[in-house]
Design an enzyme around this catalytic site. Sequence first.
Site, mmCIF file in Angstrom:
data_model
loop_
_atom_site.group_PDB
_atom_site.id
_atom_site.type_symbol
_atom_site.label_atom_id
_atom_site.label_comp_id
_atom_site.label_asym_id
_atom_site.label_seq_id
_atom_site.Cartn_x
_atom_site.Cartn_y
_atom_site.Cartn_z
ATOM 1 N N CYS A 78 90.490 11.872 19.633
ATOM 2 C CA CYS A 78 91.131 10.742 18.971
ATOM 3 C C CYS A 78 92.547 10.493 19.501
ATOM 4 O O CYS A 78 93.389 11.387 19.461
ATOM 5 C CB CYS A 78 91.179 11.010 17.468
ATOM 6 S SG CYS A 78 92.170 9.824 16.548
ATOM 7 N N TYR A 210 89.808 -1.025 21.393
ATOM 8 C CA TYR A 210 88.794 -0.980 20.340
ATOM 9 C C TYR A 210 88.271 -2.372 20.005
ATOM 10 O O TYR A 210 87.087 -2.555 19.730
ATOM 11 C CB TYR A 210 89.366 -0.302 19.092
ATOM 12 C CG TYR A 210 89.520 1.178 19.261
ATOM 13 C CD1 TYR A 210 88.448 2.029 19.049
ATOM 14 C CD2 TYR A 210 90.724 1.737 19.664
ATOM 15 C CE1 TYR A 210 88.569 3.394 19.226
ATOM 16 C CE2 TYR A 210 90.857 3.090 19.858
ATOM 17 C CZ TYR A 210 89.776 3.925 19.633
ATOM 18 O OH TYR A 210 89.894 5.271 19.827
#
Length: 343
Positions: A78, A210
């Site tokens: 992440c 994203y």
Amino acid sequence: MLLSRNWFGFRPNKNFCTLTEFPSKLLVKMARSALDEMSDSGAFARTASTFRNFIQKDPSSQFPAESGRYHLYVSYACPWASRCLAYLKIKGLDKAISFTSVKPIWERTKESDDHMGWVFPTSDTEVPGAEPDPLNGAKSIRELYEVASTNYSAKYTVPLTESAEIIRMFNSEFNGIAENATLDLNPPHLQSQIDKANEWIYDGINNGVYKCGFARKQGPYNEAANQLYEALDKCEEILGIQRYICGNTLTEADIRLFVTLIRFDEVYAVHFKCNKKLLREYPNLFNYTKDIFQIHGVSSTVNMEHIKRHYYGSHPSINPFGIIPLGPDIDYSSPHDRERFSA
């Protein structure tokens, strides 16, 4: 999850450092992973973190900065978690604040439903780099959220609290116990410039990849991809005249940008369809990424195996067979030319 945010956990007999604060108006329905954060137009629309407590240097505060009191839950995969980990290393806080990494690939978090998310391994040897939860014996990050709030129903992310706030706590509030306390990544005279850079870098690049990868319609993808490359071109231009984003001094803006850049060619160019131009085709950005990677402690926060296994293995709607590309295996420890800007 958006690729996750991490949180501060708690030590036995210590106050629990979370605060549930639900936004009054969300753009999308409450989601349990980033894949669910969609608008009606087919665009990715990230929701905000909900647990928001602040640790302070003041020993009389509700959550004082103390060695051994706090624990950071992360995923090496992440980027949001990785920027917290980078601060932990750069500031010399890794002896004062412990951390645990989850497994890279999402798994079922409960037998009672189909939610897929971050889970802990059952042993230290199951997945190199990941460890069982040492504090609560939780099997998943979801369990930790449910300890904090029995009626929580939003995302289960690493870190559990807002990573942008964690790195500012690490920068200033823990200086009494930091080994590199004199390093200030958010100096007052640059704060306005840093905040402005963070805003367009987050929107166009950090979150931009994203918005490209999770888009479900061509229009939102095209819009996000164009915005992404406009921001990357802007970075390339800036880095052609100075070493870092806000001048010739390393700042928070650089760490926030780096965590996306280090994943770009290995993951985002393929998995998120960010292939108009590779990072390696930007001379200044590519050498800049190597420059940040080679700062003492930063390379230890980059686990490319975890990164690739997570993205390619956790999003079946994008990569249904979970095939992980072999390359490109970039050597970020190779020489760069960024010293030319040093005074």
